[in-house]
Scaffold this motif. Structure first.
Motif, PDB file in Angstrom:
ATOM      1  N   ARG A  82      48.572  28.544   6.220  1.00  0.00           N
ATOM      2  CA  ARG A  82      47.576  27.657   5.608  1.00  0.00           C
ATOM      3  C   ARG A  82      47.946  27.334   4.168  1.00  0.00           C
ATOM      4  O   ARG A  82      47.799  26.200   3.718  1.00  0.00           O
ATOM      5  N   GLN A  83      48.443  28.335   3.455  1.00  0.00           N
ATOM      6  CA  GLN A  83      48.812  28.113   2.058  1.00  0.00           C
ATOM      7  C   GLN A  83      49.932  27.086   1.923  1.00  0.00           C
ATOM      8  O   GLN A  83      50.004  26.364   0.926  1.00  0.00           O
ATOM      9  N   HIS A  84      50.803  27.013   2.910  1.00  0.00           N
ATOM     10  CA  HIS A  84      51.930  26.080   2.871  1.00  0.00           C
ATOM     11  C   HIS A  84      51.650  24.791   3.642  1.00  0.00           C
ATOM     12  O   HIS A  84      52.559  23.983   3.850  1.00  0.00           O
ATOM     13  N   GLY A  85      50.421  24.624   4.093  1.00  0.00           N
ATOM     14  CA  GLY A  85      50.043  23.377   4.743  1.00  0.00           C
ATOM     15  C   GLY A  85      50.534  23.224   6.164  1.00  0.00           C
ATOM     16  O   GLY A  85      50.491  22.122   6.727  1.00  0.00           O
ATOM     17  N   LYS A 128      50.411  21.359  20.699  1.00  0.00           N
ATOM     18  CA  LYS A 128      49.183  21.246  19.904  1.00  0.00           C
ATOM     19  C   LYS A 128      48.428  22.577  19.803  1.00  0.00           C
ATOM     20  O   LYS A 128      47.302  22.610  19.331  1.00  0.00           O
ATOM     21  N   THR A 171      49.255  24.933   8.795  1.00  0.00           N
ATOM     22  CA  THR A 171      47.998  24.866   9.547  1.00  0.00           C
ATOM     23  C   THR A 171      46.876  24.539   8.576  1.00  0.00           C
ATOM     24  O   THR A 171      47.004  24.720   7.366  1.00  0.00           O
ATOM     25  N   ARG A 172      45.779  24.066   9.110  1.00  0.00           N
ATOM     26  CA  ARG A 172      44.624  23.723   8.291  1.00  0.00           C
ATOM     27  C   ARG A 172      43.501  24.716   8.540  1.00  0.00           C
ATOM     28  O   ARG A 172      43.394  25.295   9.619  1.00  0.00           O
ATOM     29  N   SER A 173      42.665  24.867   7.543  1.00  0.00           N
ATOM     30  CA  SER A 173      41.472  25.695   7.724  1.00  0.00           C
ATOM     31  C   SER A 173      40.576  25.041   8.769  1.00  0.00           C
ATOM     32  O   SER A 173      40.520  23.806   8.861  1.00  0.00           O
ATOM     33  N   PRO A 174      39.880  25.833   9.592  1.00  0.00           N
ATOM     34  CA  PRO A 174      39.023  25.242  10.630  1.00  0.00           C
ATOM     35  C   PRO A 174      38.016  24.267  10.022  1.00  0.00           C
ATOM     36  O   PRO A 174      37.336  24.584   9.047  1.00  0.00           O
ATOM     37  N   ALA A 175      37.938  23.085  10.569  1.00  0.00           N
ATOM     38  CA  ALA A 175      36.986  22.081  10.068  1.00  0.00           C
ATOM     39  C   ALA A 175      35.566  22.514  10.397  1.00  0.00           C
ATOM     40  O   ALA A 175      35.313  23.296  11.316  1.00  0.00           O
ATOM     41  N   GLU A 215      49.079  33.808   9.416  1.00  0.00           N
ATOM     42  CA  GLU A 215      48.242  32.610   9.469  1.00  0.00           C
ATOM     43  C   GLU A 215      47.776  32.198   8.074  1.00  0.00           C
ATOM     44  O   GLU A 215      47.721  31.008   7.746  1.00  0.00           O
TER      45      GLU A 215
END
Length: 713
Positions: free
Chosen positions: A333-336, A299, A338-342, A329
């Protein structure tokens, strides 16, 4: 007329190539501790063959040996290149003794020996790490005392069935890979068997491919590694280890341990290292450590991206690593992946900010895989990030390959391509070569194919070559690399043929010199455009092979092609192109002392002075390149003191051989022209006893009486 490898005829041309450029491109070096963008290689090279500087090949070779090879395969030799034996060719006696001294026969050995004795050919099938190469050497030594020769792993059935085998010789192919598709595989192997048997020779082939039920004419045995207790007893006999200690040592080996690892542990123990310390260096121990780390960070994608970036980039400074990793990084994010910080609450945001502020320390925590160390730079020491154990790098890449799906690898490919677009990178080449050992399809699809075709122009092609050269440093991946290069040379587009020429000039050519010479000559004679690069690549291959016994093969090929009978129009073109290669070879001085490579060859093989003199004579006689060749000869003579204990004696012997090699009517012009070069380069007032003057004196002893006879002196 010479035909190309695939049977096509080279295009007839009558245009003579331009003379080679005298001054080579200087070796590129990375900025001390600097930005990786715009570092090695000619990042601005044009994709058009007609505009690309062929001298870049020398730059690429030097860079690879400086950055990668000396760290990977041993200490650097005197010319900045790692000294090691070619993977293809005759096996030396000490290599054979090393493989036979402690050899333990596994189950199936006797059956393999029976089939080899009867059929003269046998195939050992099984995964890498089972000791198949050592078994092949021992099988061959059991049936013959003759010379043992390793054949190229990319030899197809036609090559094997038509080559000349010598009676009493043993031939070995390690990890052979299929390069041809045959309808009747059994017939193909029967033809090979008959050729080997008629010659009175023996052939053992090893492969990772399972036995094929269609083949009945030669024996195919599924190989197994020997009993490890027997191996331990044989190795540790000199240390008089008790049986219970041997049992404890053997119990530490897992099924995945290769025989190379097992033997390495035994050797360290025999050298006095404690068993626990020797076992801690096992590859499987490192693999388990990396696997456990990944299990504990499922995780924590931030830490996973840290080790992924380092595995692909190699050792880097903190600033360089953090700058490049940020780009990875973004791509994730562009490829899904990882996600942008909530947005989260203030507490979570504060925790994230605290983590960011402490990121470097967390990256280097004691329980992690990454550490930092100081390395010597050209002007100052540098602090770089690296793995705690060098073997972690390949295990990290293997774990990434097993755990992540296509979006992760798409993001990674875009990231690396963007980096390479700013400059070729030897360390990225090594990282992708290690990934190729785990997933070659990914490396071929995302990097080798697009980069070799010029996706990011010259930097991508150079880095593709670095990948293949690094693959050639491993016995497991070398056959695949050689197969790819051969495919590009024979069936690739013009950009891939250029990439193949570059690949054959360096480490790939060192591994398989005969195949490299054959393929480079095919590129030289069959290319309507861009043959200049292949000509320079052949000359560079000679330089690469100087530390081996195979450099002479390049010279013999040139002599044969330069003196071919001009039966057809195209024969003249081929002879001219051979002289272009010769000119490149004579002026090449890509080495530490800037000495022409033929002088280095002559220093190593003084008995071949007549052969070297014939080459210089051909270069001197070929008028389009005469001026550059004479200047190179003068320069080489006056640099002999850097390589020879007897520079004046060498110059004298070369002068005598040149007089014999040159036609009688060429001696006088040569003498006058070289004397002019000497006056121009040294000044008329200097008449010390230099090697150039010694050679002129030798030639003059022949020249002056001849002129006197004509009433000219």
């Amino acid at each position: 007329m010479t035909e190309s490898v695939d049977g096509s005829t080279p295009p007839p041309q009558t245009d003579e190539p331009a003379a080679p450029v005298e001054q080579p491109v200087p070796t590129a070096v990375a900025t001390e501790g600097g930005d990786r963008g715009g570092r090695e290689g000619a990042s601005g090279a044009d994709g058009d063959h007609g505009k690309r500087d062929p001298k870049q090949i020398a730059e690429v070779i030097n860079l690879f040996y400086e950055r990668v090879s000396t760290q990977t395969i041993g200490k650097s030799g005197g010319r900045g290149k790692a000294t090691r034996r070619a993977a293809i060719g005759k096996l030396a006696d000490d290599e054979i003794r090393a493989e036979t001294r402690y050899y333990c026969r596994p189950d199936g050995y006797e059956e393999a020996l029976r089939r080899l004795t009867a059929d003269h050919v046998v195939i050992l099938c099984g995964a890498t790490g089972l000791g198949k190469r050592a078994s092949g050497i021992n099988l061959l030594r059991a049936v013959t005392e003759g010379q043992l020769v390793v054949i190229s792993a990319v030899s197809d059935h036609k090559d094997l069935s038509t080559r000349s085998y010598r009676s009493g010789y043993g031939y070995l192919i390690v990890n052979r890979t299929e390069v041809d598709r045959v309808d009747d595989l059994d017939f193909a192997w029967r033809t090979v068997r008959d050729q080997v048997r008629r010659a009175g020779a023996y052939l053992v082939t090893t492969t990772v491919v399972p036995a094929d039920d269609r083949v009945e004419s030669v024996g195919q045995l599924t190989w197994r590694r020997p009993d490890l207790r027997a191996v331990a007893r044989v190795h540790l006999a000199v240390r008089d280890f008790p049986e219970d200690a041997i049992e404890r040592i053997v119990g530490q080996f897992h099924d995945e341990c290769s025989m190379t690892d097992v033997v390495a542990v035994m050797s360290r123990i025999c050298d006095g290292e404690k068993p626990k310390a020797a076992l801690s260096k096992l590859t499987e121990t490192s693999a388990r450590r990396v696997r456990d780390w990944f299990d504990g960070h499922k995780k924590d994608l931030t830490s996973v991206l840290d080790v992924a970036a380092l595995a692909l980039l190699g050792e880097v400074t903190h600033r360089e690593f953090e700058s490049l990793r940020a780009g990875l990084e973004v791509r994730m994010r562009q490829h899904g992946v990882t996600r942008s910080p909530a947005a989260g609450g203030r507490q979570k945001k504060a925790e994230r900010e605290e983590d960011d502020l402490d990121r470097r320390r967390q990256r280097l925590s004691d329980e992690g895989l990454i550490t930092e160390r100081w390395v010597a730079g050209r002007t100052w020491d540098r602090r770089v990030l690296s793995f705690r154990n060098d073997s972690y790098r390949r295990h990290v890449l293997r774990e990434l390959s097993c755990r992540f799906e296509t979006p992760f690898w798409n993001a990674t490919a875009e990231w690396l391509t963007e980096i390479v677009a700013h400059g070729s990178d030897a360390e990225i080449g090594v990282g992708l070569a290690l990934l190729a050992a785990a997933d070659f399809d990914e490396v071929e699809h995302s990097y080798l194919t697009p980069w070799s075709k010029g996706l990011v122009r010259s930097p991508g092609q150079v880095t593709a070559v670095f990948i293949l050269w690094a693959m050639c440093l491993s016995e497991d991946t070398m056959p695949t690399a050689l197969k790819v290069i051969k495919q590009w040379a024979n069936h690739g587009d013009p950009e891939q043929r250029w990439t193949a020429a570059m690949a054959y000039s360096g480490e790939a050519g060192s591994c398989d010199p005969t195949q490299a010479i054959k393929q480079l000559w095919h590129l030289i004679v069959a290319s309507a455009k861009g043959f200049e690069q292949a000509c320079f690549a052949m000359a560079a291959l000679f330089d690469t092979l100087l530390d081996t016994d195979d450099a002479g093969k390049v010279l013999s090929t040139l002599e044969r092609q330069m003196h071919r009978v001009p039966e057809r129009r195209v024969d003249r073109v081929i002879a001219v192109r051979a002289r272009r290669v010769l000119a490149e070879l004579l002026v090449m001085r890509e080495n530490r002392h800037r000495v022409p490579v033929t002088f280095l060859y002559l220093d190593k093989y003084p008995e071949r002075v007549a052969d070297v003199a014939r080459l210089w004579a051909e270069g001197i006689r070929f008028r389009p390149h005469r001026s550059l060749v004479l200047q190179a000869l003068w320069h080489g003579l006056n640099q002999l003191g850097h390589i020879s204990d007897d520079p004046l004696g060498m110059a004298s012997r070369l002068g005598e051989a040149l007089v014999s090699a040159l036609p009688a009517d060429e001696v006088a012009p040569f003498y006058e022209d070289l004397r002019t070069v000497n006056s121009w380069r040294r000044g008329r007032g200097k008449q010390d006893r230099s090697p150039a003057l010694v050679l002129l004196g030798v030639v003059g002893r022949y020249y002056r009486p001849r002129q006197a006879e004509k009433g000219m002196v």
